[in-house]
Design a protein around this motif. Sequence first.
Motif, PDB file in Angstrom:
ATOM      1  N   GLY A   1     -43.679 -24.880 -12.336  1.00  0.00           N
ATOM      2  CA  GLY A   1     -44.613 -24.495 -13.582  1.00  0.00           C
ATOM      3  C   GLY A   1     -46.018 -25.415 -12.466  1.00  0.00           C
ATOM      4  N   ALA A   2     -45.819 -25.473 -11.066  1.00  0.00           N
ATOM      5  CA  ALA A   2     -47.236 -26.219 -10.286  1.00  0.00           C
ATOM      6  C   ALA A   2     -47.684 -24.939  -9.629  1.00  0.00           C
ATOM      7  CB  ALA A   2     -46.249 -27.605  -9.033  1.00  0.00           C
TER       8      ALA A   2
ATOM      9  N   PRO B   1     -38.287 -35.574 -11.591  1.00  0.00           N
ATOM     10  CA  PRO B   1     -38.114 -35.870 -10.567  1.00  0.00           C
ATOM     11  C   PRO B   1     -39.067 -35.592  -9.406  1.00  0.00           C
ATOM     12  CG  PRO B   1     -36.758 -33.961 -11.091  1.00  0.00           C
ATOM     13  CD  PRO B   1     -37.483 -34.163 -12.225  1.00  0.00           C
ATOM     14  N   LEU B   2     -40.162 -34.897  -9.384  1.00  0.00           N
ATOM     15  CA  LEU B   2     -40.726 -34.465  -8.450  1.00  0.00           C
ATOM     16  C   LEU B   2     -42.056 -35.058  -8.780  1.00  0.00           C
ATOM     17  CD1 LEU B   2     -42.380 -31.912  -7.213  1.00  0.00           C
ATOM     18  CD2 LEU B   2     -43.738 -31.899  -9.072  1.00  0.00           C
TER      19      LEU B   2
ATOM     20  N   ASN C   1     -49.435 -31.597 -10.285  1.00  0.00           N
ATOM     21  CA  ASN C   1     -47.730 -32.092 -10.643  1.00  0.00           C
ATOM     22  C   ASN C   1     -47.416 -33.345 -10.741  1.00  0.00           C
ATOM     23  OD1 ASN C   1     -48.713 -30.644 -12.618  1.00  0.00           O
ATOM     24  ND2 ASN C   1     -46.535 -28.684 -12.450  1.00  0.00           N
TER      25      ASN C   1
ATOM     26  N   ASP D   1     -30.157 -29.276  -8.856  1.00  0.00           N
ATOM     27  CA  ASP D   1     -31.855 -29.778  -9.384  1.00  0.00           C
ATOM     28  C   ASP D   1     -33.185 -29.167  -9.657  1.00  0.00           C
ATOM     29  OD1 ASP D   1     -31.661 -31.085  -6.268  1.00  0.00           O
ATOM     30  OD2 ASP D   1     -32.007 -29.308  -4.953  1.00  0.00           O
TER      31      ASP D   1
ATOM     32  N   LEU E   1     -49.758 -22.781  -5.244  1.00  0.00           N
ATOM     33  CA  LEU E   1     -48.638 -23.413  -4.738  1.00  0.00           C
ATOM     34  C   LEU E   1     -48.893 -25.314  -5.007  1.00  0.00           C
ATOM     35  CD1 LEU E   1     -45.934 -23.479  -5.847  1.00  0.00           C
ATOM     36  CD2 LEU E   1     -45.630 -22.860  -3.312  1.00  0.00           C
TER      37      LEU E   1
ATOM     38  N   ALA F   1     -40.038 -19.879  -1.241  1.00  0.00           N
ATOM     39  CA  ALA F   1     -41.417 -19.952  -2.080  1.00  0.00           C
ATOM     40  C   ALA F   1     -42.826 -19.373  -0.991  1.00  0.00           C
ATOM     41  CB  ALA F   1     -42.292 -20.767  -2.419  1.00  0.00           C
TER      42      ALA F   1
ATOM     43  N   ARG G   1     -34.011 -30.139 -12.482  1.00  0.00           N
ATOM     44  CA  ARG G   1     -35.605 -30.465 -12.954  1.00  0.00           C
ATOM     45  C   ARG G   1     -37.081 -30.009 -12.014  1.00  0.00           C
ATOM     46  NH1 ARG G   1     -35.052 -33.342 -18.261  1.00  0.00           N
ATOM     47  NH2 ARG G   1     -37.222 -34.251 -17.811  1.00  0.00           N
ATOM     48  N   LEU G   2     -35.856 -30.416 -11.218  1.00  0.00           N
ATOM     49  CA  LEU G   2     -37.237 -30.405  -9.650  1.00  0.00           C
ATOM     50  C   LEU G   2     -37.112 -28.853  -9.265  1.00  0.00           C
ATOM     51  CD1 LEU G   2     -38.882 -32.136  -7.806  1.00  0.00           C
ATOM     52  CD2 LEU G   2     -36.822 -31.761  -6.058  1.00  0.00           C
ATOM     53  N   ARG G   3     -36.959 -27.846  -9.629  1.00  0.00           N
ATOM     54  CA  ARG G   3     -37.613 -26.241  -8.975  1.00  0.00           C
ATOM     55  C   ARG G   3     -38.000 -26.250 -11.084  1.00  0.00           C
ATOM     56  NH1 ARG G   3     -34.221 -23.273  -5.679  1.00  0.00           N
ATOM     57  NH2 ARG G   3     -32.297 -24.498  -4.632  1.00  0.00           N
TER      58      ARG G   3
ATOM     59  N   LEU H   1     -37.442 -26.790  -0.641  1.00  0.00           N
ATOM     60  CA  LEU H   1     -37.172 -26.377  -1.448  1.00  0.00           C
ATOM     61  C   LEU H   1     -38.442 -25.146  -1.953  1.00  0.00           C
ATOM     62  CD1 LEU H   1     -36.245 -28.366  -4.680  1.00  0.00           C
ATOM     63  CD2 LEU H   1     -35.339 -26.601  -3.673  1.00  0.00           C
TER      64      LEU H   1
ATOM     65  N   ARG I   1     -47.569 -37.155 -19.086  1.00  0.00           N
ATOM     66  CA  ARG I   1     -46.334 -37.335 -18.178  1.00  0.00           C
ATOM     67  C   ARG I   1     -45.049 -37.103 -19.152  1.00  0.00           C
ATOM     68  NH1 ARG I   1     -47.331 -41.186 -14.679  1.00  0.00           N
ATOM     69  NH2 ARG I   1     -46.449 -42.411 -15.886  1.00  0.00           N
TER      70      ARG I   1
ATOM     71  N   GLU J   1     -40.464 -27.472 -12.279  1.00  0.00           N
ATOM     72  CA  GLU J   1     -41.435 -28.605 -12.094  1.00  0.00           C
ATOM     73  C   GLU J   1     -42.311 -27.594 -11.070  1.00  0.00           C
ATOM     74  OE1 GLU J   1     -40.390 -32.871 -11.877  1.00  0.00           O
ATOM     75  OE2 GLU J   1     -40.714 -32.755 -14.048  1.00  0.00           O
ATOM     76  N   LEU J   2     -41.495 -27.630  -9.868  1.00  0.00           N
ATOM     77  CA  LEU J   2     -42.495 -26.511  -8.697  1.00  0.00           C
ATOM     78  C   LEU J   2     -43.248 -25.347  -8.887  1.00  0.00           C
ATOM     79  CD1 LEU J   2     -40.121 -27.699  -5.885  1.00  0.00           C
ATOM     80  CD2 LEU J   2     -42.299 -28.523  -5.946  1.00  0.00           C
TER      81      LEU J   2
ATOM     82  N   ASP K   1     -38.570 -17.059  -7.852  1.00  0.00           N
ATOM     83  CA  ASP K   1     -37.530 -16.452  -8.060  1.00  0.00           C
ATOM     84  C   ASP K   1     -36.412 -17.585  -6.869  1.00  0.00           C
ATOM     85  OD1 ASP K   1     -37.102 -14.575  -9.822  1.00  0.00           O
ATOM     86  OD2 ASP K   1     -37.262 -13.471  -8.571  1.00  0.00           O
ATOM     87  N   ALA K   2     -37.581 -17.641  -6.034  1.00  0.00           N
ATOM     88  CA  ALA K   2     -36.690 -18.442  -4.709  1.00  0.00           C
ATOM     89  C   ALA K   2     -37.122 -19.948  -5.105  1.00  0.00           C
ATOM     90  CB  ALA K   2     -37.937 -18.738  -3.583  1.00  0.00           C
ATOM     91  N   LEU K   3     -38.563 -20.272  -5.772  1.00  0.00           N
ATOM     92  CA  LEU K   3     -38.738 -22.088  -7.094  1.00  0.00           C
ATOM     93  C   LEU K   3     -37.257 -22.151  -7.674  1.00  0.00           C
ATOM     94  CD1 LEU K   3     -42.186 -22.666  -6.531  1.00  0.00           C
ATOM     95  CD2 LEU K   3     -40.821 -23.332  -5.261  1.00  0.00           C
TER      96      LEU K   3
ATOM     97  N   GLU L   1     -42.384 -34.024 -19.557  1.00  0.00           N
ATOM     98  CA  GLU L   1     -40.805 -33.671 -18.665  1.00  0.00           C
ATOM     99  C   GLU L   1     -40.122 -33.873 -19.840  1.00  0.00           C
ATOM    100  OE1 GLU L   1     -40.467 -38.361 -17.718  1.00  0.00           O
ATOM    101  OE2 GLU L   1     -41.527 -37.397 -15.858  1.00  0.00           O
TER     102      GLU L   1
ATOM    103  N   VAL M   1     -50.454 -36.334 -12.508  1.00  0.00           N
ATOM    104  CA  VAL M   1     -49.627 -36.360 -13.509  1.00  0.00           C
ATOM    105  C   VAL M   1     -48.034 -36.635 -13.172  1.00  0.00           C
ATOM    106  CG1 VAL M   1     -48.072 -34.835 -15.803  1.00  0.00           C
ATOM    107  CG2 VAL M   1     -50.539 -34.345 -14.765  1.00  0.00           C
TER     108      VAL M   1
ATOM    109  N   VAL N   1     -45.031 -36.220 -12.905  1.00  0.00           N
ATOM    110  CA  VAL N   1     -43.884 -35.666 -13.683  1.00  0.00           C
ATOM    111  C   VAL N   1     -42.593 -36.086 -12.579  1.00  0.00           C
ATOM    112  CG1 VAL N   1     -44.325 -34.529 -15.459  1.00  0.00           C
ATOM    113  CG2 VAL N   1     -44.100 -33.025 -13.166  1.00  0.00           C
TER     114      VAL N   1
ATOM    115  N   GLY O   1     -51.621 -26.617  -7.278  1.00  0.00           N
ATOM    116  CA  GLY O   1     -50.479 -27.698  -8.818  1.00  0.00           C
ATOM    117  C   GLY O   1     -49.381 -28.486  -7.905  1.00  0.00           C
ATOM    118  N   LEU O   2     -49.519 -28.235  -6.877  1.00  0.00           N
ATOM    119  CA  LEU O   2     -48.557 -29.399  -6.285  1.00  0.00           C
ATOM    120  C   LEU O   2     -48.672 -30.593  -6.985  1.00  0.00           C
ATOM    121  CD1 LEU O   2     -45.523 -30.108  -5.152  1.00  0.00           C
ATOM    122  CD2 LEU O   2     -46.154 -29.556  -3.094  1.00  0.00           C
TER     123      LEU O   2
END
Lengths: 211, 211
Positions: A160-161, B177-178, B169, A151, B162, B193, A153-155, B189, A132, A157-158, A195-197, A136, B173, B175, B165-166
């Motif tokens: 990435g998810a 701020p997720l 994460n 947001d 999606l 998507a 960082r949050l985006r 958010l 983790r 990570e999403l 793109d949306a995420l 991060e 894990v 992470v 993976g959510l």
Amino acid sequence: MPRRTSDRRPKRPGRRAGSAGESRDAILRAARVLFSRLGFRGTTMRAVAKRAGVDMALVHYFFGSKPNLFAASVELPIDPERVTALLAARPSAPGVALARYYLEHLFVERSEAISATLRAGLGDPECVPALRALIERTLVTAAAGTLGAKDARLRAELAGALMVGLFVNRCIVGVEPLASASVEQLVSLLAPALDALLGAGAQVQQRGDRS
Amino acid sequence: MPRRTSDRRPKRPGRRAGSAGESRDAILRAARVLFSRLGFRGTTMRAVAKRAGVDMALVHYFFGSKPNLFAASVELPIDPERVTALLAARPSAPGVALARYYLEHLFVERSEAISATLRAGLGDPECVPALRALIERTLVTAAAGTLGAKDARLRAELAGALMVGLFVNRCIVGVEPLASASVEQLVSLLAPALDALLGAGAQVQQRGDRS
């Protein structure tokens, strides 16, 4: 997952008697192979020392504990600089390039490393904090730094998810038609979602957002 | 992952001597507990028989082989009918309801079952075909049936990716701020998507699609 045996070279203990830096590198290389092959729990400090051709005491001297050794040895399969460059190249719609990079390169070239990271995270609660912290500190920080969106960082990570789940469904479980779909087809379906995420093209996004 | 011990009830072999259906159910219950706790490889037909309080021969009689037993015992943590209903309720923008259902219900109530399914898929290549067939047959077929979009099966699998993976994460894990983000923030958010992946509001989607 088949395990590669190409790393099973005969040990050359003489070569490892060099500088402290060389010993440290040898320990990290040995740790990567063993953690990936045997998981966190199955790997002992003793086995790492043996494989690296160094004394146990040296492993403790450099890394202190197994979680510390894991944290130092784990390599994310994704290069944060590459991701940053892709995001920066076309900030309004990075999804196409990002999806293509994952599907054509990472999922092909780093498949084993991604599997190993996932197995470590799912199988060994003890190594999750190190994983983790690494995600991060490197990937999320790098990606968020180039995203202008709120947001960030949050985006990151999403997004990435989505790629983590895509790897699981396409490359590990292999559900059809996803497993056989062409890169082109997947890129065209994934790009708008990425793109949306990531908050790219915000006005396009908001339209689908609320009722 | 901590393992629940609540299933370790004392066996009541007398009760299992009933009908064939009761024995079969007892075997499936025992198999679910052991596969989830010990993985595919760590679970033997003998241990399943013992836990179910039936003769080994009966396990072979009903299920033939361990992969068959696994395939029969595995329960997807997601109810296909519930997903279908959510998709059908608001076909032009199912993302909000879908994201909320996963975050508020599945990830909370079925967390252990989702982890077990993921561990099985990642750790045991032998049980992947059964898992794949089950996902394709139930979840993907149900979801695709209610999506009007072209590539409906592929789109359903990408939306599923999606959410897989959510879960990894956020719930495994963890992470930030997720992990600490509110359901409301994540729904806002994720919904665009998910809508894009599912082909809802196609004209909104195409705009972000190509350069």
